[in-house]
Scaffold this motif. Sequence first.
Motif, PDB file in Angstrom:
ATOM      1  N   VAL A  38       0.843  -1.200   0.000  1.00  0.00           N
ATOM      2  CA  VAL A  38       0.000   0.000   0.000  1.00  0.00           C
ATOM      3  C   VAL A  38       0.873   1.242   0.000  1.00  0.00           C
ATOM      4  CG1 VAL A  38      -1.783   1.270   1.253  1.00  0.00           C
ATOM      5  CG2 VAL A  38      -1.813  -1.221   1.257  1.00  0.00           C
ATOM      6  N   ARG A  39       0.612   2.133  -0.931  1.00  0.00           N
ATOM      7  CA  ARG A  39       1.247   3.455  -0.941  1.00  0.00           C
ATOM      8  C   ARG A  39       0.325   4.389  -0.163  1.00  0.00           C
ATOM      9  NH1 ARG A  39       3.592   5.653  -6.302  1.00  0.00           N
ATOM     10  NH2 ARG A  39       5.121   4.117  -5.633  1.00  0.00           N
ATOM     11  N   VAL A  40       0.713   4.702   1.065  1.00  0.00           N
ATOM     12  CA  VAL A  40      -0.126   5.497   1.966  1.00  0.00           C
ATOM     13  C   VAL A  40      -0.180   6.940   1.465  1.00  0.00           C
ATOM     14  CG1 VAL A  40      -0.420   6.346   4.320  1.00  0.00           C
ATOM     15  CG2 VAL A  40       0.389   4.013   3.926  1.00  0.00           C
ATOM     16  N   GLN A  41      -1.424   7.463   1.338  1.00  0.00           N
ATOM     17  CA  GLN A  41      -1.631   8.835   0.875  1.00  0.00           C
ATOM     18  C   GLN A  41      -2.104   9.746   1.998  1.00  0.00           C
ATOM     19  OE1 GLN A  41      -4.305   7.623  -2.187  1.00  0.00           O
ATOM     20  NE2 GLN A  41      -2.716   7.588  -3.752  1.00  0.00           N
ATOM     21  N   THR A  42      -2.927   9.224   2.904  1.00  0.00           N
ATOM     22  CA  THR A  42      -3.397  10.019   4.040  1.00  0.00           C
ATOM     23  C   THR A  42      -3.508   9.143   5.269  1.00  0.00           C
ATOM     24  OG1 THR A  42      -5.723   9.634   3.507  1.00  0.00           O
ATOM     25  CG2 THR A  42      -4.744  11.633   2.627  1.00  0.00           C
ATOM     26  N   GLU A  43      -3.514   9.800   6.417  1.00  0.00           N
ATOM     27  CA  GLU A  43      -3.684   9.094   7.693  1.00  0.00           C
ATOM     28  C   GLU A  43      -4.709   9.864   8.515  1.00  0.00           C
ATOM     29  OE1 GLU A  43      -1.043   7.850  11.602  1.00  0.00           O
ATOM     30  OE2 GLU A  43      -0.026   8.177   9.703  1.00  0.00           O
ATOM     31  N   THR A  44      -5.683   9.136   9.095  1.00  0.00           N
ATOM     32  CA  THR A  44      -6.681   9.749   9.960  1.00  0.00           C
ATOM     33  C   THR A  44      -6.673   9.036  11.305  1.00  0.00           C
ATOM     34  OG1 THR A  44      -8.441   8.326   9.091  1.00  0.00           O
ATOM     35  CG2 THR A  44      -8.173  10.471   8.050  1.00  0.00           C
ATOM     36  N   GLU A  45      -7.198   9.710  12.325  1.00  0.00           N
ATOM     37  CA  GLU A  45      -7.261   9.132  13.663  1.00  0.00           C
ATOM     38  C   GLU A  45      -8.671   9.325  14.224  1.00  0.00           C
ATOM     39  OE1 GLU A  45      -2.697   9.777  15.126  1.00  0.00           O
ATOM     40  OE2 GLU A  45      -4.125  11.388  15.480  1.00  0.00           O
ATOM     41  N   ALA A  46      -9.121   8.352  15.006  1.00  0.00           N
ATOM     42  CA  ALA A  46     -10.440   8.414  15.627  1.00  0.00           C
ATOM     43  C   ALA A  46     -10.398   7.675  16.953  1.00  0.00           C
ATOM     44  CB  ALA A  46     -11.485   7.771  14.709  1.00  0.00           C
ATOM     45  N   LEU A  99       1.778  10.855  23.474  1.00  0.00           N
ATOM     46  CA  LEU A  99       1.118  11.563  22.383  1.00  0.00           C
ATOM     47  C   LEU A  99      -0.268  10.989  22.096  1.00  0.00           C
ATOM     48  CD1 LEU A  99       1.256  13.771  20.270  1.00  0.00           C
ATOM     49  CD2 LEU A  99       2.396  12.151  18.743  1.00  0.00           C
ATOM     50  N   ALA A 100      -0.407   9.652  22.093  1.00  0.00           N
ATOM     51  CA  ALA A 100      -1.714   9.040  21.839  1.00  0.00           C
ATOM     52  C   ALA A 100      -2.709   9.426  22.931  1.00  0.00           C
ATOM     53  CB  ALA A 100      -1.578   7.519  21.746  1.00  0.00           C
ATOM     54  N   GLY A 101      -2.280   9.438  24.190  1.00  0.00           N
ATOM     55  CA  GLY A 101      -3.154   9.841  25.289  1.00  0.00           C
ATOM     56  C   GLY A 101      -3.589  11.287  25.160  1.00  0.00           C
ATOM     57  N   GLU A 102      -2.689  12.161  24.717  1.00  0.00           N
ATOM     58  CA  GLU A 102      -3.025  13.578  24.513  1.00  0.00           C
ATOM     59  C   GLU A 102      -4.040  13.742  23.380  1.00  0.00           C
ATOM     60  OE1 GLU A 102      -3.218  17.410  25.435  1.00  0.00           O
ATOM     61  OE2 GLU A 102      -2.014  15.972  26.554  1.00  0.00           O
ATOM     62  N   LYS A 103      -3.866  12.983  22.307  1.00  0.00           N
ATOM     63  CA  LYS A 103      -4.810  13.057  21.187  1.00  0.00           C
ATOM     64  C   LYS A 103      -6.193  12.565  21.601  1.00  0.00           C
ATOM     65  CE  LYS A 103      -1.472  12.825  17.459  1.00  0.00           C
ATOM     66  NZ  LYS A 103      -1.023  12.118  16.265  1.00  0.00           N
ATOM     67  N   ILE A 104      -6.236  11.517  22.418  1.00  0.00           N
ATOM     68  CA  ILE A 104      -7.524  11.008  22.900  1.00  0.00           C
ATOM     69  C   ILE A 104      -8.207  12.058  23.765  1.00  0.00           C
ATOM     70  CG2 ILE A 104      -8.566   9.320  24.474  1.00  0.00           C
ATOM     71  CD1 ILE A 104      -6.503   7.314  23.287  1.00  0.00           C
ATOM     72  N   LYS A 105      -7.445  12.685  24.641  1.00  0.00           N
ATOM     73  CA  LYS A 105      -8.003  13.738  25.496  1.00  0.00           C
ATOM     74  C   LYS A 105      -8.576  14.868  24.641  1.00  0.00           C
ATOM     75  CE  LYS A 105      -6.671  17.082  29.020  1.00  0.00           C
ATOM     76  NZ  LYS A 105      -5.551  17.677  29.720  1.00  0.00           N
ATOM     77  N   HIS A 106      -7.869  15.268  23.608  1.00  0.00           N
ATOM     78  CA  HIS A 106      -8.326  16.339  22.717  1.00  0.00           C
ATOM     79  C   HIS A 106      -9.599  15.922  21.964  1.00  0.00           C
ATOM     80  CE1 HIS A 106      -8.196  19.698  19.964  1.00  0.00           C
ATOM     81  NE2 HIS A 106      -8.238  18.857  18.961  1.00  0.00           N
ATOM     82  N   LYS A 107      -9.643  14.681  21.461  1.00  0.00           N
ATOM     83  CA  LYS A 107     -10.805  14.212  20.707  1.00  0.00           C
ATOM     84  C   LYS A 107     -12.038  14.063  21.590  1.00  0.00           C
ATOM     85  CE  LYS A 107      -8.442  12.000  16.902  1.00  0.00           C
ATOM     86  NZ  LYS A 107      -8.948  12.920  15.902  1.00  0.00           N
ATOM     87  N   ARG A 108     -11.841  13.850  22.882  1.00  0.00           N
ATOM     88  CA  ARG A 108     -12.967  13.736  23.803  1.00  0.00           C
ATOM     89  C   ARG A 108     -13.359  15.085  24.397  1.00  0.00           C
ATOM     90  NH1 ARG A 108     -13.311  11.210  28.113  1.00  0.00           N
ATOM     91  NH2 ARG A 108     -11.208  11.227  28.847  1.00  0.00           N
ATOM     92  N   GLY A 109     -12.745  16.150  23.956  1.00  0.00           N
ATOM     93  CA  GLY A 109     -13.092  17.471  24.446  1.00  0.00           C
ATOM     94  C   GLY A 109     -12.488  17.788  25.805  1.00  0.00           C
TER      95      GLY A 109
END
Length: 92
Positions: free
Chosen positions: A22-30, A58-68
């Motif tokens: 796979v040639r990765v073109q974009t990455e998303t997180e949820a 970093l993953a914990g910070e992103k989760i905190k941000h996504k949960r408001g």
Amino acid sequence: MLDRYLWGQANRISPESPVPIVRVQTETEALGGAGNVAANICGLGLSAIPIGIAGDDLAGEKIKHKRGGSPFCARACKRIYFAKKRQNSSGL
């Protein structure tokens, strides 16, 4: 849990094993796991109060941000949070 999705194009199969290259073109997180369930409940117009522990990374910070920035999420020092990667491709 943080789910990472890699989106791209697959044009061939690896000669070493039967997996697409796979040639990765974009990455998303949820939000994943229980965070995804809470987000789906809120999407139905209901309320959910997720309570948990997030890693101090970093993953914990992103989760905190996504949960408001929910106050019901403790940060644990020296704890690494789970992040899952999934590849999605078109082609072949």
